[in-house]
Design an enzyme around this catalytic site. Sequence first.
Site, PDB file in Angstrom:
ATOM      1  N   ARG A 141      -2.578  -4.867   8.169  1.00  0.00           N
ATOM      2  CA  ARG A 141      -3.557  -3.942   8.747  1.00  0.00           C
ATOM      3  C   ARG A 141      -4.811  -4.674   9.224  1.00  0.00           C
ATOM      4  O   ARG A 141      -5.454  -4.234  10.183  1.00  0.00           O
ATOM      5  CB  ARG A 141      -3.900  -2.817   7.765  1.00  0.00           C
ATOM      6  CG  ARG A 141      -4.317  -3.242   6.384  1.00  0.00           C
ATOM      7  CD  ARG A 141      -4.247  -2.048   5.423  1.00  0.00           C
ATOM      8  NE  ARG A 141      -4.360  -2.447   4.039  1.00  0.00           N
ATOM      9  CZ  ARG A 141      -5.453  -2.288   3.298  1.00  0.00           C
ATOM     10  NH1 ARG A 141      -6.540  -1.734   3.836  1.00  0.00           N
ATOM     11  NH2 ARG A 141      -5.478  -2.662   2.041  1.00  0.00           N
ATOM     12  N   ASP A 190       0.832  -1.197   0.000  1.00  0.00           N
ATOM     13  CA  ASP A 190       0.000   0.000   0.000  1.00  0.00           C
ATOM     14  C   ASP A 190       0.872   1.255   0.000  1.00  0.00           C
ATOM     15  O   ASP A 190       2.047   1.202   0.391  1.00  0.00           O
ATOM     16  CB  ASP A 190      -0.905   0.006   1.232  1.00  0.00           C
ATOM     17  CG  ASP A 190      -1.928  -1.124   1.208  1.00  0.00           C
ATOM     18  OD1 ASP A 190      -2.339  -1.521   0.111  1.00  0.00           O
ATOM     19  OD2 ASP A 190      -2.298  -1.599   2.305  1.00  0.00           O
TER      20      ASP A 190
END
Length: 286
Positions: free
Chosen positions: A175, A39
């Site tokens: 995450r 990301d």
Amino acid sequence: MVCGWLNLYKPVGITSHDLVKQVRRVYGIRQVGHGGTLDPLAAGVLPVAVGRATRLLSFLQGDKGYEATFRWGQRSRTDDVTGEITWSQPCPELTLEQIRAVLPEFVGTIWQRPPDYSAIRHQGKRLYELARAGESLAVAPRPVTITRLEILAWRPGDFPELDLSITCGPGTYIRALARDMGDRLGCGGLMTALLRTASQGFSLQDSRPLNSGAPLLPLWWPFRDCPRVFVDGEGRQRWQWGQRLSLDHPDSDLVTVWDGEGGFWGLGRVGGGVLQPLRVLADGQT
């Protein structure tokens, strides 16, 4: 044709695809791919395949390593600090001992629901595209493997933070791990920073920024620890034709195939005394 692997360092603030586009411009070749999305919030190792190496991407093996920072007392739509905060409640009472107690529950093969904002495809669209369009999609949990969780640092406070070193298999969302650990602790959690330290044979210490003249590694490099088998003469010709070969060699899910002159001819699988081609190169790369 230019071909091989790049062990690139992806900085914070760009996508993995952004880095791939830069590689295409630098090498003047369209055939470029990467081995595992990072990301924009994340930095670290990004294996990049150039030219014929893209045909070998799906055979990359090995765990991935990360150093991550988790914040407790908050949740977000993206499960990290870049998304809209949907829950915020100070939890100064949270202790490191409570966290140590739940860590073992997240080691081994566990079920993990991917974040709503992720690059997984559903009916031809990325999940993050659907989420941005306001479409709610219940993504089924999937098994992932986490082999190590090591606490690096602990910072208590209203919104305590934990630094973790993580070793895991492909497909693990760090995450999502922050989200699920926060839910287990009853206070919510999200990820604030991520560094990938290793990825399927590529290490952070050997990674380089693209503009530093990062060396192009040979096609066989990510598979350097796999067993080697050798084909010559008629056997090499049959291999080039994609035929199976009789071979006195221990069974192995992945072997590299070579000739006696040091030419790399692709990847195969050995089972029951038979060498089965998985990826055949048209010409051997030394």
